[in-house]
Design an enzyme around this catalytic site. Structure first.
Site, mmCIF file in Angstrom:
data_model
loop_
_atom_site.group_PDB
_atom_site.id
_atom_site.type_symbol
_atom_site.label_atom_id
_atom_site.label_comp_id
_atom_site.label_asym_id
_atom_site.label_seq_id
_atom_site.Cartn_x
_atom_site.Cartn_y
_atom_site.Cartn_z
ATOM 1 N N TYR A 102 14.345 -17.996 -34.623
ATOM 2 C CA TYR A 102 15.849 -18.497 -35.044
ATOM 3 C C TYR A 102 16.056 -16.144 -35.719
ATOM 4 O O TYR A 102 15.088 -15.800 -35.403
ATOM 5 C CB TYR A 102 15.341 -18.417 -37.126
ATOM 6 C CG TYR A 102 16.890 -17.834 -37.818
ATOM 7 C CD1 TYR A 102 17.982 -18.519 -37.949
ATOM 8 C CD2 TYR A 102 16.699 -16.204 -38.223
ATOM 9 C CE1 TYR A 102 18.813 -17.837 -38.699
ATOM 10 C CE2 TYR A 102 17.741 -16.072 -39.620
ATOM 11 C CZ TYR A 102 18.700 -16.735 -39.466
ATOM 12 O OH TYR A 102 20.166 -16.810 -39.950
ATOM 13 N N GLU A 190 24.214 -14.156 -36.356
ATOM 14 C CA GLU A 190 22.791 -14.507 -35.938
ATOM 15 C C GLU A 190 23.225 -15.564 -34.715
ATOM 16 O O GLU A 190 24.242 -15.982 -34.089
ATOM 17 C CB GLU A 190 23.666 -15.720 -37.156
ATOM 18 C CG GLU A 190 22.219 -17.274 -37.563
ATOM 19 C CD GLU A 190 22.086 -17.743 -39.013
ATOM 20 O OE1 GLU A 190 22.343 -17.749 -39.689
ATOM 21 O OE2 GLU A 190 23.287 -18.551 -39.049
#
Length: 376
Positions: A102, A190
């Protein structure tokens, strides 16, 4: 402002970030055509909607051949995911995933800076990781005067990778993503997941971006991508009429004059066990038309069971608000109970106008709030 994954991936690619090859499709026929263009036996089919949780909702499927592709496209197109209807899908080349990570840049109000967030636990359950094992998420504050120099990007990369080849790839990715984040006035950029393939390459197979609405005038091409939800359209419509509105999903619709009083009203509703349906500040004017439009907006929310009107009359005259309400209820027929607190300029005149109208009239904020919660 949010954009779709395929739009974010186009921006990623324009800044040199490694993304999988994919094509957006709006029909099964488009998906079949894309399958031929991608020249890949296995493809991923992903719903394109402005919400998370697509995978858990069944909006992400792997197709091993054209038959499966048709089946998945037919299932996902038209699917409802958290209130969003899927009208397009992204068909992309499947990659051989070794590990998922992530990565994101986000604005952090506490530190008044951009934060680089990283975790070795990427994928669908990153929210659960943040909730249960926050120590697995690493954060780096970015000094805006320095940006993200190579030494800091490399330090961050070592939090995810041990192999120097992977660290070198990640360092470049972090710097390019930061450049994109700043260059587009984004509030979020993101990658979840950033994957390491079995071939040893890092690739962004998902992309998410949101942008600062106040900076969109500097980015007309990004602004043109805006697809507001029904609630966002309500907020824009409210703004055009001179008041501020934000939907919160509760049962007590709030109409208040002044942002500070509106915040205090919502706090008091929560204190007494209720849930505010919205933030609505009608401002400091005494314009009855504004009151009418505000009432229409509140009553258009199907979740609203009670309306609480909290007016402190300084610039705003309470009798003008009362007249606006009476005019509004001539135009709007509703069975939703309305509680109103009028205090300040011409409060006695205002309350006198509302006597015998079926409205619940209160003198204090606490009295009005308790009544609204009890009526729910």
């Amino acid at each position: 402002m949010k954009i779709h994954e395929y739009q974010a991936k186009e921006m990623f690619a324009s800044y040199g970030l490694p993304v999988d090859r994919s094509i957006v499709c709006r029909s099964i026929e488009d998906a079949v055509k894309a399958y031929g263009q991608l020249d890949s036996q296995r493809v991923i089919v992903k719903a394109q909607v402005h919400t998370g949780g697509r995978g858990k909702a069944g909006g992400v499927k792997l197709a091993k051949d054209e038959i499966e592709l048709r089946k998945h496209a037919a299932t996902i197109l038209g699917m409802n995911i958290k209130g969003f209807t899927v009208d397009r899908i992204l068909v992309g080349q499947a990659v051989n995933i070794e590990k998922e990570y992530y990565v994101s840049f986000v604005i952090d109000r506490a530190s008044k800076s951009t934060i680089l967030m990283l975790s070795r636990e990427g994928g669908m359950d990153i929210e659960e990781v943040a909730r249960t094992t926050p120590e697995k998420i690493h954060k780096f504050e970015i000094d805006p005067s320095l940006g993200l120099p190579e030494y800091l990007a490399r330090e961050a990369a070592f939090k995810l990778f041990d192999d120097i080849k992977e660290v070198n790839q990640a360092t470049a990715i972090f710097q390019k993503l930061y450049k994109l984040f700043v260059g587009t006035d984004a509030s979020l950029a993101e990658i979840n997941p950033l994957v390491l393939t079995k071939e040893g390459n890092l690739m962004a197979i998902d992309a998410k971006m949101t942008f600062d609405d106040n900076a969109l005038y500097r980015h007309p091409k990004i602004a043109a991508l805006n697809e507001p939800t029904e609630e966002e359209k309500k907020e824009q419509n409210a703004k055009s009429k001179g008041f501020s509105y934000v939907n919160l999903g509760g049962e007590i619709g709030c109409m208040v004059n002044g942002a500070g009083l509106a915040m205090a009203t919502m706090d008091l509703i929560k204190l007494y066990g209720g849930n505010p349906a919205n933030f609505l500040d009608i401002g400091g004017s005494s314009n009855p038309t504004k009151v009418i439009e505000a009432m229409k907006l509140l009553l258009s929310d199907q979740n609203v069971k009670v309306v609480l009107i909290n007016i402190f009359g300084g610039i705003t005259r309470c009798d003008d608000v009362a007249k606006g309400l009476l005019e509004a209820f001539k135009q709007i027929k509703t069975g939703v109970p309305v509680v109103i607190r009028l205090t300040g300029t011409n409060e006695k005149e205002g309350r006198a106008l509302l006597q015998g109208t079926g409205l619940y009239v209160a003198e204090t904020m606490g009295e009005a709030t308790r009544k609204a919660v009890s009526l729910v």
